[in-house]
Design a protein around this motif. Structure first.
Motif: not given
Length: 267
Positions: A247-267, A96-103
């Protein structure tokens, strides 16, 4: 809950790619007599409302106490219930912290569902943990349709350690506390695996692995006196509990943002 019971029962003895490792002796399962503290609730009904990310935490309620011998057949392992540590709840909170604004919704399941849900009969030699995990996601998806699903499960390190626990090496060797988890992200429509990665506290480079991830994942060396005389003693040890949660908090906070990031739409 048994470690990755049923559909995921073999995963604690496998690498993320499904490569087999040397089998270990059957561990003793210890059920300490403790009371679950106030505020920790068992898996309840499915949360209502729209769901962008469904979280499926697996195996965060077991702590492995491993006393290694000179040879693997001399290893001694016991599994202790640490449901009172509420690590699965911690996993959901970090998503939830890594996906702020998402349900973000947690997808609950029973032990029986974990044992049988979506499991395919596979030849033991060609067993694929990734296939079983993907099928488990498909099995749970009708409970709550989400745009994406995240499974956070126990990971096997580069040595003998696996998942969450403490290990002691022979001949006065080190004692390690470890919390090694793996993250898989699936598409909610096709159930295709979108992204995956081990949960690490540092960058995944050779130097960082050598200096900070000698076991193949988050770990810390403790004084030998911290190794529990009885496996059941581990659950009431605040040093072990807080060390794992950190350790669990630090590792998830480090790894999750990149995994949850959606690719930018192509122009």
């Amino acid at each position: 809950m048994n470690l990755l019971a049923g559909a995921l029962v073999s995963y604690a003895l496998l690498s993320p790619t499904g490569g087999q490792v040397q089998p270990a002796p059957k561990p003793e399962v210890v059920k300490p007599a403790i009371r679950k503290p106030a505020g920790v609730k068992p898996s309840g009904p499915v949360e209502s409302g729209p769901c962008q990310i469904g979280v499926i935490p697996v195996g965060g309620d077991l702590f492995v106490v491993e006393k290694f011998g000179p040879f693997t057949f001399m290893d001694k392992r016991a599994r202790v219930s640490i449901a009172a540590w509420a690590l699965d709840d911690l996993v959901v909170s970090r998503v939830r912290a890594a996906a702020a604004g998402s349900s973000v919704k947690r997808i609950p399941y029973t032990v029986e569902e974990l044992k049988s849900g979506g499991r395919e009969k596979q030849h033991p030699f060609f067993y694929s943990a990734a296939t079983d995990i993907g099928n488990f996601v498909r099995f749970l998806a009708p409970k709550l349709r989400c745009e994406r699903y995240i499974v956070v499960h126990r990971n096997h390190g580069t040595h003998r350690e696996s998942g969450i626990g403490i290990s002691q090496y022979p001949y006065g060797g080190p004692v390690h506390l470890f919390a090694m988890m793996y993250i898989r992200v699936y598409d909610g429509t096709t159930f295709a695996l979108i992204k995956e990665a081990p949960a690490l506290m540092t960058e995944d480079t050779y130097v960082e692995r050598l200096l900070h991830n000698p076991l193949g994942g988050p770990s810390s060396e403790l004084d030998r006196a911290m190794f529990p005389e009885k496996p059941a003693d581990a659950v009431n040890n605040p040093v072990l509990r807080d060390g794992v949660r950190t350790m669990l908090t630090k590792s998830l906070d480090k790894t999750l943002p990149a995994l949850l990031q959606r690719p930018s739409p192509s122009r």
